[in-house]
Design a protein around this motif. Structure first.
Motif, mmCIF file in Angstrom:
data_model
loop_
_atom_site.group_PDB
_atom_site.id
_atom_site.type_symbol
_atom_site.label_atom_id
_atom_site.label_comp_id
_atom_site.label_asym_id
_atom_site.label_seq_id
_atom_site.Cartn_x
_atom_site.Cartn_y
_atom_site.Cartn_z
ATOM 1 N N PRO A 85 0.797 -1.270 0.006
ATOM 2 C CA PRO A 85 0.007 -0.037 0.089
ATOM 3 C C PRO A 85 0.805 1.322 -0.090
ATOM 4 N N TYR A 86 2.050 1.351 0.622
ATOM 5 C CA TYR A 86 2.917 2.515 0.830
ATOM 6 C C TYR A 86 3.211 2.894 -0.610
ATOM 7 N N ALA A 87 3.810 1.545 -1.345
ATOM 8 C CA ALA A 87 4.264 2.240 -2.859
ATOM 9 C C ALA A 87 3.186 2.450 -3.616
ATOM 10 N N CYS A 88 1.991 1.761 -3.611
ATOM 11 C CA CYS A 88 1.013 2.084 -4.382
ATOM 12 C C CYS A 88 0.383 3.616 -3.986
ATOM 13 N N VAL A 89 -0.083 3.770 -2.866
ATOM 14 C CA VAL A 89 -0.654 5.281 -2.308
ATOM 15 C C VAL A 89 0.482 6.283 -3.026
ATOM 16 N N PHE A 90 1.698 5.947 -2.642
ATOM 17 C CA PHE A 90 2.787 6.970 -3.114
ATOM 18 C C PHE A 90 2.368 7.277 -4.850
ATOM 19 N N THR A 91 2.388 6.115 -5.419
ATOM 20 C CA THR A 91 2.215 6.310 -6.788
ATOM 21 C C THR A 91 1.065 7.049 -7.077
ATOM 22 N N PHE A 92 -0.236 6.601 -6.631
ATOM 23 C CA PHE A 92 -1.165 7.467 -6.745
ATOM 24 C C PHE A 92 -1.217 8.843 -6.420
ATOM 25 N N THR A 156 -12.395 6.865 -11.661
ATOM 26 C CA THR A 156 -11.750 6.705 -12.868
ATOM 27 C C THR A 156 -10.161 6.793 -13.120
ATOM 28 N N ARG A 157 -9.760 7.727 -12.156
ATOM 29 C CA ARG A 157 -8.254 7.996 -11.976
ATOM 30 C C ARG A 157 -7.653 6.857 -11.402
ATOM 31 N N PHE A 158 -8.328 6.084 -10.291
ATOM 32 C CA PHE A 158 -7.845 5.100 -9.644
ATOM 33 C C PHE A 158 -7.661 3.879 -10.668
ATOM 34 N N TYR A 159 -8.765 3.331 -11.416
ATOM 35 C CA TYR A 159 -8.744 2.436 -12.516
ATOM 36 C C TYR A 159 -7.616 2.659 -13.277
ATOM 37 N N VAL A 160 -7.405 3.892 -13.868
ATOM 38 C CA VAL A 160 -6.101 4.044 -14.829
ATOM 39 C C VAL A 160 -4.738 3.951 -14.001
ATOM 40 N N ILE A 161 -4.691 4.520 -12.968
ATOM 41 C CA ILE A 161 -3.425 4.432 -12.145
ATOM 42 C C ILE A 161 -3.269 3.102 -11.773
ATOM 43 N N TYR A 162 -4.515 2.345 -11.259
ATOM 44 C CA TYR A 162 -4.068 0.966 -10.715
ATOM 45 C C TYR A 162 -3.827 -0.088 -12.059
ATOM 46 N N ILE A 213 -5.969 -1.889 -2.195
ATOM 47 C CA ILE A 213 -5.502 -0.382 -2.583
ATOM 48 C C ILE A 213 -6.665 0.657 -2.437
ATOM 49 N N LEU A 214 -7.682 0.342 -2.892
ATOM 50 C CA LEU A 214 -8.879 1.268 -2.945
ATOM 51 C C LEU A 214 -9.209 1.401 -1.673
ATOM 52 N N MET A 215 -9.423 0.483 -0.616
ATOM 53 C CA MET A 215 -9.791 0.704 0.834
ATOM 54 C C MET A 215 -8.520 1.511 1.506
ATOM 55 N N ASN A 216 -7.348 1.421 1.449
ATOM 56 C CA ASN A 216 -6.501 2.370 1.759
ATOM 57 C C ASN A 216 -6.757 3.962 1.014
ATOM 58 N N LEU A 217 -7.000 3.856 -0.078
ATOM 59 C CA LEU A 217 -7.177 5.442 -0.551
ATOM 60 C C LEU A 217 -8.389 5.956 -0.044
ATOM 61 N N LEU A 218 -9.479 5.063 0.084
ATOM 62 C CA LEU A 218 -10.684 5.936 0.780
ATOM 63 C C LEU A 218 -10.451 6.351 2.036
ATOM 64 N N ILE A 219 -9.855 5.770 2.893
ATOM 65 C CA ILE A 219 -9.385 6.394 4.323
ATOM 66 C C ILE A 219 -8.509 7.269 4.089
#
Length: 240
Positions: A85-92, A156-162, A213-219
């Protein structure tokens, strides 16, 4: 070999961590939102992981582990729910800074409903398979909650970035599921998932990762927005 899983975690997080302090990115200034988000989400996924490990849905190869355990999970598996999650939320965070708006609310709704329909259909078809059904149904519910209850506008941005994140995801998960090494680090009970793999990776892992990742991003984004609202209110009070 016993440090394989630990090194996967380390190399996943080291570059995002170092670049967190970049003056243009300043991800470290969002840690006050990230750490609560990763703790709360990690708690959910660790408990899920412990249950499925106990049920024999998946398990771990001692050959690639340090031998330190938390409950019935290897330390490395628990660290996975922080490092990934750190790497993914950082990338987002980074891509979101420079990404223009993609589509609109109508496109987001269409994509989300299509994904939900796909998840519900295949979750129902494979209802007897614990990993498939649990992942698909829970992810579908999370998407519906994000779209229609929270009414967020960045799905939609989440879908593209994921989709971008799937490139390193397949490399990391490929190692854990046996690509480029002699044995699997993480094994799966073939009776508990669809047994359709991309290379060595069960296709369910892509949706499991998206839900994580989505659950992390929502919070994370909720806490960031609340912090900004409090700061704005304090500024307004000071001005008065």
């Amino acid at each position: 070999m016993q440090y394989t899983y630990l090194l996967v975690n380390f190399f996943t997080i080291i570059i995002p961590f170092l670049f967190s302090f970049h003056p243009r990115l300043k991800f470290h200034k969002t840690w006050c939102a990230f750490f609560p988000a990763v703790f709360l989400t990690g708690l959910v996924f660790v408990l899920w992981d412990m249950l499925f490990t106990k049920m024999g849905v998946w398990g771990f190869n001692d050959r690639y582990l340090t031998g330190i355990e938390i409950g019935n999970l290897p330390l490395e598996e628990v660290l996975f729910f922080f490092c990934i999650p750190y790497a993914c939320v950082f990338t987002f965070h980074c891509l979101d800074l420079f990404m223009n708006e993609i589509g609109g609310s109508k496109m987001q709704k269409i994509i989300t409903l299509f994904l939900v329909a796909f998840l519900l259909i295949f979750g129902t078809i494979h209802f007897s398979k614990s990993y498939t059904a649990t992942t698909f149904f829970s992810f579908a519910l999370l998407l519906l909650y994000a779209q229609f209850i929270l009414k967020i506008n960045w799905l939609t941005r989440f879908y593209v970035i994921y989709a971008v994140l799937l490139i390193p995801f397949f490399f990391v998960n490929g190692i854990l599921t046996g690509s480029w090494i002699e044995e699997q680090v993480v094994w799966y009970n073939p009776e508990e998932f669809m047994n359709f793999r991309i290379g060595t990776i069960p296709v369910e892992d892509a949706f499991y990762g998206a839900e994580l990742i989505l659950m992390n991003l929502l919070i994370y984004k909720y806490l960031l927005n609340r912090k900004k609202a409090v700061a704005a209110a304090n500024l307004k009070t000071t001005a008065l």
